[in-house]
Design a protein around this motif. Sequence first.
Motif, PDB file in Angstrom:
ATOM      1  N   THR A  15      -3.339 -15.902  34.748  1.00  0.00           N
ATOM      2  CA  THR A  15      -4.384 -16.061  33.760  1.00  0.00           C
ATOM      3  C   THR A  15      -4.880 -14.676  33.380  1.00  0.00           C
ATOM      4  O   THR A  15      -5.259 -13.895  34.246  1.00  0.00           O
ATOM      5  CB  THR A  15      -5.540 -16.894  34.336  1.00  0.00           C
ATOM      6  OG1 THR A  15      -5.019 -18.140  34.776  1.00  0.00           O
ATOM      7  CG2 THR A  15      -6.602 -17.127  33.297  1.00  0.00           C
ATOM      8  N   GLN A  16      -4.870 -14.397  32.101  1.00  0.00           N
ATOM      9  CA  GLN A  16      -5.311 -13.100  31.628  1.00  0.00           C
ATOM     10  C   GLN A  16      -6.825 -13.131  31.462  1.00  0.00           C
ATOM     11  O   GLN A  16      -7.359 -13.961  30.731  1.00  0.00           O
ATOM     12  CB  GLN A  16      -4.644 -12.785  30.305  1.00  0.00           C
ATOM     13  CG  GLN A  16      -4.579 -11.340  29.983  1.00  0.00           C
ATOM     14  CD  GLN A  16      -3.742 -11.098  28.749  1.00  0.00           C
ATOM     15  OE1 GLN A  16      -3.576 -11.979  27.921  1.00  0.00           O
ATOM     16  NE2 GLN A  16      -3.229  -9.908  28.622  1.00  0.00           N
ATOM     17  N   VAL A  17      -7.512 -12.226  32.137  1.00  0.00           N
ATOM     18  CA  VAL A  17      -8.964 -12.143  32.068  1.00  0.00           C
ATOM     19  C   VAL A  17      -9.337 -10.898  31.277  1.00  0.00           C
ATOM     20  O   VAL A  17      -8.825  -9.814  31.536  1.00  0.00           O
ATOM     21  CB  VAL A  17      -9.589 -12.091  33.481  1.00  0.00           C
ATOM     22  CG1 VAL A  17     -11.092 -11.937  33.400  1.00  0.00           C
ATOM     23  CG2 VAL A  17      -9.236 -13.349  34.250  1.00  0.00           C
ATOM     24  N   TRP A  18     -10.238 -11.068  30.301  1.00  0.00           N
ATOM     25  CA  TRP A  18     -10.649  -9.994  29.417  1.00  0.00           C
ATOM     26  C   TRP A  18     -12.109  -9.659  29.629  1.00  0.00           C
ATOM     27  O   TRP A  18     -12.918 -10.527  29.928  1.00  0.00           O
ATOM     28  CB  TRP A  18     -10.503 -10.425  27.962  1.00  0.00           C
ATOM     29  CG  TRP A  18      -9.122 -10.424  27.444  1.00  0.00           C
ATOM     30  CD1 TRP A  18      -8.190 -11.401  27.621  1.00  0.00           C
ATOM     31  CD2 TRP A  18      -8.508  -9.429  26.647  1.00  0.00           C
ATOM     32  NE1 TRP A  18      -7.035 -11.071  26.983  1.00  0.00           N
ATOM     33  CE2 TRP A  18      -7.208  -9.866  26.366  1.00  0.00           C
ATOM     34  CE3 TRP A  18      -8.946  -8.218  26.137  1.00  0.00           C
ATOM     35  CZ2 TRP A  18      -6.327  -9.111  25.604  1.00  0.00           C
ATOM     36  CZ3 TRP A  18      -8.074  -7.478  25.370  1.00  0.00           C
ATOM     37  CH2 TRP A  18      -6.780  -7.922  25.118  1.00  0.00           C
ATOM     38  N   GLY A  42     -20.588 -14.604  30.244  1.00  0.00           N
ATOM     39  CA  GLY A  42     -20.904 -13.431  31.046  1.00  0.00           C
ATOM     40  C   GLY A  42     -20.043 -12.263  30.593  1.00  0.00           C
ATOM     41  O   GLY A  42     -19.613 -12.196  29.445  1.00  0.00           O
ATOM     42  N   ALA A  43     -19.776 -11.313  31.473  1.00  0.00           N
ATOM     43  CA  ALA A  43     -19.053 -10.098  31.100  1.00  0.00           C
ATOM     44  C   ALA A  43     -17.547 -10.310  30.960  1.00  0.00           C
ATOM     45  O   ALA A  43     -16.882  -9.585  30.235  1.00  0.00           O
ATOM     46  CB  ALA A  43     -19.326  -9.005  32.124  1.00  0.00           C
ATOM     47  N   PHE A  44     -16.976 -11.313  31.654  1.00  0.00           N
ATOM     48  CA  PHE A  44     -15.532 -11.532  31.647  1.00  0.00           C
ATOM     49  C   PHE A  44     -15.222 -12.995  31.396  1.00  0.00           C
ATOM     50  O   PHE A  44     -15.966 -13.882  31.791  1.00  0.00           O
ATOM     51  CB  PHE A  44     -14.921 -11.122  32.985  1.00  0.00           C
ATOM     52  CG  PHE A  44     -15.078  -9.662  33.277  1.00  0.00           C
ATOM     53  CD1 PHE A  44     -14.165  -8.747  32.790  1.00  0.00           C
ATOM     54  CD2 PHE A  44     -16.136  -9.204  34.034  1.00  0.00           C
ATOM     55  CE1 PHE A  44     -14.309  -7.396  33.052  1.00  0.00           C
ATOM     56  CE2 PHE A  44     -16.291  -7.867  34.303  1.00  0.00           C
ATOM     57  CZ  PHE A  44     -15.376  -6.952  33.805  1.00  0.00           C
ATOM     58  N   ALA A  45     -14.079 -13.237  30.724  1.00  0.00           N
ATOM     59  CA  ALA A  45     -13.624 -14.603  30.460  1.00  0.00           C
ATOM     60  C   ALA A  45     -12.111 -14.571  30.260  1.00  0.00           C
ATOM     61  O   ALA A  45     -11.531 -13.517  30.006  1.00  0.00           O
ATOM     62  CB  ALA A  45     -14.309 -15.168  29.229  1.00  0.00           C
ATOM     63  N   THR A  46     -11.497 -15.729  30.355  1.00  0.00           N
ATOM     64  CA  THR A  46     -10.058 -15.795  30.131  1.00  0.00           C
ATOM     65  C   THR A  46      -9.759 -15.685  28.635  1.00  0.00           C
ATOM     66  O   THR A  46     -10.614 -15.959  27.789  1.00  0.00           O
ATOM     67  CB  THR A  46      -9.458 -17.100  30.663  1.00  0.00           C
ATOM     68  OG1 THR A  46     -10.009 -18.195  29.933  1.00  0.00           O
ATOM     69  CG2 THR A  46      -9.725 -17.268  32.145  1.00  0.00           C
ATOM     70  N   ALA A  47      -8.556 -15.268  28.332  1.00  0.00           N
ATOM     71  CA  ALA A  47      -8.153 -15.082  26.942  1.00  0.00           C
ATOM     72  C   ALA A  47      -8.260 -16.391  26.162  1.00  0.00           C
ATOM     73  O   ALA A  47      -8.707 -16.406  25.021  1.00  0.00           O
ATOM     74  CB  ALA A  47      -6.732 -14.536  26.882  1.00  0.00           C
ATOM     75  N   GLY A  48      -7.872 -17.480  26.773  1.00  0.00           N
ATOM     76  CA  GLY A  48      -7.936 -18.777  26.099  1.00  0.00           C
ATOM     77  C   GLY A  48      -9.356 -19.200  25.777  1.00  0.00           C
ATOM     78  O   GLY A  48      -9.637 -19.710  24.690  1.00  0.00           O
ATOM     79  N   GLU A  49     -10.261 -18.995  26.713  1.00  0.00           N
ATOM     80  CA  GLU A  49     -11.664 -19.342  26.483  1.00  0.00           C
ATOM     81  C   GLU A  49     -12.237 -18.540  25.321  1.00  0.00           C
ATOM     82  O   GLU A  49     -12.937 -19.084  24.463  1.00  0.00           O
ATOM     83  CB  GLU A  49     -12.494 -19.063  27.732  1.00  0.00           C
ATOM     84  CG  GLU A  49     -12.249 -20.004  28.870  1.00  0.00           C
ATOM     85  CD  GLU A  49     -12.967 -19.597  30.137  1.00  0.00           C
ATOM     86  OE1 GLU A  49     -13.250 -20.500  30.931  1.00  0.00           O
ATOM     87  OE2 GLU A  49     -13.247 -18.397  30.329  1.00  0.00           O
ATOM     88  N   LEU A  50     -11.925 -17.263  25.287  1.00  0.00           N
ATOM     89  CA  LEU A  50     -12.448 -16.418  24.216  1.00  0.00           C
ATOM     90  C   LEU A  50     -11.856 -16.808  22.868  1.00  0.00           C
ATOM     91  O   LEU A  50     -12.583 -16.927  21.874  1.00  0.00           O
ATOM     92  CB  LEU A  50     -12.168 -14.949  24.523  1.00  0.00           C
ATOM     93  CG  LEU A  50     -12.953 -14.385  25.699  1.00  0.00           C
ATOM     94  CD1 LEU A  50     -12.405 -13.023  26.099  1.00  0.00           C
ATOM     95  CD2 LEU A  50     -14.424 -14.291  25.380  1.00  0.00           C
TER      96      LEU A  50
END
Length: 61
Positions: A15-18, A42-50
Amino acid sequence: MERIETGEIEIRSSTQVWSVADFAKRNNLDENEERRLRQLFGAFATAGELQHNITRKPRWR
């Protein structure tokens, strides 16, 4: 990377986290949109969520 072993089958998932700030810069999002994403994740999320939670103005001529 996470490995899940179930008997003979091995499943690999990554899972890519950005960083939300980096994602906003790369996708030319305005400050309001970046702030909204930070409130959601928050400060970080997965690419899909974003990707699924951004709203962009249409680019008309």
